[in-house]
Scaffold this active site. Sequence first.
Site, PDB file in Angstrom:
ATOM      1  N   PHE A  99      56.308  25.429  53.142  1.00 58.88           N
ATOM      2  CA  PHE A  99      56.367  25.406  54.604  1.00 58.88           C
ATOM      3  C   PHE A  99      57.774  25.262  55.149  1.00 58.88           C
ATOM      4  CE2 PHE A  99      56.358  20.855  53.699  1.00 58.88           C
ATOM      5  CZ  PHE A  99      57.280  20.366  54.620  1.00 58.88           C
ATOM      6  N   LYS A 128      51.698  34.548  48.848  1.00 56.60           N
ATOM      7  CA  LYS A 128      50.856  33.503  49.434  1.00 56.60           C
ATOM      8  C   LYS A 128      51.779  32.476  50.074  1.00 56.60           C
ATOM      9  CE  LYS A 128      49.300  29.842  49.273  1.00 56.60           C
ATOM     10  NZ  LYS A 128      49.360  28.747  50.340  1.00 56.60           N
ATOM     11  N   GLU A 168      50.208  27.756  54.432  1.00 53.46           N
ATOM     12  CA  GLU A 168      49.225  27.851  55.505  1.00 53.46           C
ATOM     13  C   GLU A 168      49.587  26.977  56.701  1.00 53.46           C
ATOM     14  OE1 GLU A 168      47.728  24.754  52.538  1.00 53.46           O
ATOM     15  OE2 GLU A 168      48.872  26.634  52.539  1.00 53.46           O
ATOM     16  N   ARG A 169      50.645  26.177  56.585  1.00 49.97           N
ATOM     17  CA  ARG A 169      51.027  25.289  57.688  1.00 49.97           C
ATOM     18  C   ARG A 169      51.829  26.008  58.768  1.00 49.97           C
ATOM     19  NH1 ARG A 169      53.006  20.017  54.189  1.00 49.97           N
ATOM     20  NH2 ARG A 169      50.969  19.449  53.320  1.00 49.97           N
ATOM     21  N   CYS A 172      64.797  21.017  50.071  1.00 51.05           N
ATOM     22  CA  CYS A 172      64.916  20.603  48.673  1.00 51.05           C
ATOM     23  C   CYS A 172      66.366  20.384  48.284  1.00 51.05           C
ATOM     24  CB  CYS A 172      64.255  21.613  47.744  1.00 51.05           C
ATOM     25  SG  CYS A 172      65.102  23.204  47.674  1.00 51.05           S
ATOM     26  N   GLU A 189      60.852  11.660  46.064  1.00 56.74           N
ATOM     27  CA  GLU A 189      61.380  12.563  47.088  1.00 56.74           C
ATOM     28  C   GLU A 189      60.709  12.233  48.419  1.00 56.74           C
ATOM     29  OE1 GLU A 189      62.329  17.296  47.585  1.00 56.74           O
ATOM     30  OE2 GLU A 189      60.442  16.743  46.637  1.00 56.74           O
TER      31      GLU A 189
END
Length: 496
Positions: free
Chosen positions: A148, A172, A175-176, A280, A382
Amino acid sequence: MTTVGHLINGEIHDLGERSQPVYNPSTGEVGAHVALASKETVEAAIASAAAAFPAWRNTPPAKRARVMFRFKELLEQNADKIVELIGREHGKISHDAMGELQRGIENVEYACYAPELLKGEHSKNVGPSIDSWSEHQPLGVVAGITPFNFPAMVPLWMYPMAIVCGNCFVLKPSERDPSSTLFIAQLLQDAGLPPGVLNVVNGDKEAVDTLLTDSRIEAVSFVGSTPIAEYIYQTAAAHGKRCQALGGAKNHAIVMPDADMDNAVEALTGAAFGSSGERCMAISVAVAVGDEAADLLVSKLKARMQSLKVGAFSDSSNDFGPLITAAHKEKVQGYIRSAEEEGAVVVVDGRDPAVSGFDQGFFVGGTLIDQVKPGMRCYEEEIFGPVLVVVRVDTMQEAMDLIDAHEYGNGTCLFTRDGEAARYFSDNIKVGMVGINVPLPVPVSYHSFGGWKRSLFGDLYAYGPDAVRFYTRRKTITQRWPSSGVREGAQFSFPS
């Protein structure tokens, strides 16, 4: 209300499947719904890609590259709309979203170089009248599963290079925040990509597992958290697929006593709190060498953070926006509470900031925590939020030992004026991407991106030169045309 569907064989489909809400994280309101693909829908996308592959594989690389040139132009022409879609569903401030898109466009530019990148090697007369050469041949149908936090950039790490190498792709996305990803994929269709070469299926674990287990998928690229990266890698490998799975991070910045402290503070502020820390490559740990340096660093960070502006994406004067979901907001706040409970000192507390007009948004302000020790939850895990923790050590070697001992090895940096220290650090630190007075050492598009240890599963990095290696397989051909009338007997010794 809008439902975000799938792109299959060049057309948008909403097949009346399961769906889930897509939130505007600045307001906390539902802005759309996203269809969640069934196994059958994902299989239809794979079938579309498989049908398109023979013709696309045989399309000359120069023609594939021309599609990417047109795609780049369309991305630039539609940048404002893409930025708005990212902001509405991710919460990223417009200037940050534009930076994300630009880094994605740079990867498209690199893909335009495909005719040169795909050239093989040729050797004439490796033996009497024998020539040998190598070729980079496409794999077939490959897949990408993206996170996302970079809905534009990370997909552009993957499918442009995969496609110019002659593969067909099934993406893919998260979905957020799916709308910008789907819109960008449609722009590639407008650039002239044949139907079926790129397909986008929105979904959850059912869609992911279908991609991981379907025998028609040759390779899978993933970016996300380490537990999921490990699952993706193990499952894909168990089904005979090539896989690169990029996981989480805990990026440390060492601040030496001789560092330009004002520049270090500015760099750390942007690297820790930009994009609300949902990167990240965010710096989440500052390791100060010596108490004098630590006291000065904490004092200057505290003062600098007073002017940080957190708010909605639509106001470009804001520095960063909300977190992606209410659940993630609570998780980040939980890390701050745990730091207090374990004995750390919360110097700047960003929990529940006041954002006028956006009381229901998923906001956490910039947070600074001092006196953090290894073993504390806020150090080991994290956080993926706007939280910077400070660890104090006595020597640079002690700081390096901390970094080397951590399970993650994505990125790190060193702030110093000492060239000898910088060279020793960059040569010996056990981390994949290293900065010297550079807080976010994200490689440019013509290098490759990846970490060490549990930040990467697989042996090839993302984008850049490694992308050519990942999305192709090498074939070496040895050919002989003996002179007319020459006959030789059988050779039983190994040829040399």
